[in-house]
Design a protein around this motif. Sequence first.
Motif, mmCIF file in Angstrom:
data_model
loop_
_atom_site.group_PDB
_atom_site.id
_atom_site.type_symbol
_atom_site.label_atom_id
_atom_site.label_comp_id
_atom_site.label_asym_id
_atom_site.label_seq_id
_atom_site.Cartn_x
_atom_site.Cartn_y
_atom_site.Cartn_z
ATOM 1 N N SER A 183 0.819 -1.216 0.000
ATOM 2 C CA SER A 183 0.000 0.000 0.000
ATOM 3 C C SER A 183 0.852 1.265 0.000
ATOM 4 C CB SER A 183 -0.926 0.010 1.217
ATOM 5 O OG SER A 183 -1.915 -0.986 1.103
ATOM 6 N N LEU A 184 2.070 1.172 0.525
ATOM 7 C CA LEU A 184 2.926 2.352 0.556
ATOM 8 C C LEU A 184 3.367 2.767 -0.842
ATOM 9 C CD1 LEU A 184 5.078 1.739 3.761
ATOM 10 C CD2 LEU A 184 2.788 2.738 3.522
ATOM 11 N N TYR A 189 3.324 7.087 -5.722
ATOM 12 C CA TYR A 189 2.701 7.759 -6.860
ATOM 13 C C TYR A 189 2.159 9.124 -6.457
ATOM 14 C CZ TYR A 189 2.740 3.289 -9.421
ATOM 15 O OH TYR A 189 3.112 2.129 -10.055
ATOM 16 N N ARG A 190 1.489 9.191 -5.329
ATOM 17 C CA ARG A 190 0.832 10.427 -4.921
ATOM 18 C C ARG A 190 1.819 11.506 -4.506
ATOM 19 N NH1 ARG A 190 -4.635 8.141 -1.779
ATOM 20 N NH2 ARG A 190 -5.581 7.323 -3.699
ATOM 21 N N ILE A 227 9.552 4.108 7.112
ATOM 22 C CA ILE A 227 8.231 4.750 7.137
ATOM 23 C C ILE A 227 7.298 3.989 8.070
ATOM 24 C CG2 ILE A 227 6.206 5.334 5.761
ATOM 25 C CD1 ILE A 227 8.105 5.646 3.349
ATOM 26 N N GLY A 228 7.320 2.657 7.951
ATOM 27 C CA GLY A 228 6.444 1.828 8.770
ATOM 28 C C GLY A 228 6.737 1.945 10.247
ATOM 29 N N ALA A 259 2.571 8.008 4.743
ATOM 30 C CA ALA A 259 3.721 7.754 3.870
ATOM 31 C C ALA A 259 3.856 8.838 2.806
ATOM 32 C CB ALA A 259 3.586 6.381 3.212
ATOM 33 N N GLN A 260 2.736 9.313 2.286
ATOM 34 C CA GLN A 260 2.782 10.373 1.280
ATOM 35 C C GLN A 260 3.427 11.629 1.856
ATOM 36 O OE1 GLN A 260 -1.024 11.337 -0.443
ATOM 37 N NE2 GLN A 260 -0.242 13.091 -1.559
ATOM 38 N N GLN A 261 3.011 12.025 3.053
ATOM 39 C CA GLN A 261 3.597 13.206 3.681
ATOM 40 C C GLN A 261 5.064 12.981 4.029
ATOM 41 O OE1 GLN A 261 2.114 16.232 3.866
ATOM 42 N NE2 GLN A 261 0.575 15.162 2.620
ATOM 43 N N TRP A 262 5.400 11.779 4.469
ATOM 44 C CA TRP A 262 6.787 11.439 4.811
ATOM 45 C C TRP A 262 7.673 11.590 3.579
ATOM 46 C CZ3 TRP A 262 10.976 8.393 3.879
ATOM 47 C CH2 TRP A 262 11.830 8.065 4.941
ATOM 48 N N LEU A 263 7.193 11.069 2.440
ATOM 49 C CA LEU A 263 7.976 11.134 1.202
ATOM 50 C C LEU A 263 8.070 12.560 0.671
ATOM 51 C CD1 LEU A 263 6.600 7.895 -0.492
ATOM 52 C CD2 LEU A 263 8.959 8.270 0.288
#
Length: 269
Positions: A183-184, A189-190, A227-228, A259-263
């Motif tokens: 799912s990450l 992509y996002r 991330i996890g 994860a999106q915010q982390w990336l």
Amino acid sequence: MTEKDTVRNAPSPRTRASLAHDLRVLGIKAGMTLLMHSSLSKLGWVSGGSVAVVQALMDVVTSAGTIIVPTFSADLSDPAHWHHPPVPQDWWPVIYDTMPAFDPRVTPSRMMGKIAETFRIWPDVVRSYHPVVSFAAWGKHAHDITAQHALDYGLGEGSPLARIYDLDGWVLLLGVGHGNNSSLHLAEYRSASAAEIPQGSPIFENGQRVWKSYRDIDLDDSLFPDIGLEFDRTGHTLIGQVGSATARLFRQRPAVDFAQQWLLKRKDS
């Protein structure tokens, strides 16, 4: 781990009933939309093996819910991108010309584990049509989740992962860590954190086998354990034992959003 090691390290046989009990204690309920990643060997010795595990999960989720399992087949990708292991470049034309087209009924998954393979061929399980990153599903939303899996950007907005997100589904990591948390990839992509690459696979088009080119990103799960670990600290993750395995259960949406915010923060730093 050998079967002998599994027997030696198990205090007692795991069974369909005992695994179902452990899954319920962890927090899994009837009617859930649940994406599972799993390792059979981590559960201890199971009477009935992967069949008993699938039965236990279906007993708990029931047909009022939905179970989804990744059935990836990375070997049906462009050999130009293979690294584990690479093949000689003069082999590539032969592979392009002869590799069998993806067939959801018969193409096996690769490195997904025994439970995923058992689930893939289970009665009433349906599989999405993507040559590399397909998903198999059973239950209430199985067809909606697996239908219309986009060839381009296979784990992005046109994928079963995004449909699970829409349904506010859950993720079960059964004996595996966040490094296996597919799912990450949706967050990749996002966040637009990865470069695009050309890809290709053998598929059926108008009843004929063709080598089809398509677009994707250079997926990278190397940061997923970090991330996890940080996501677990937010308190969203339920952690417990299923058989001998450490299991994690959490809603997919908060994990993907985190994860999106982390990336994005890493990209901007």
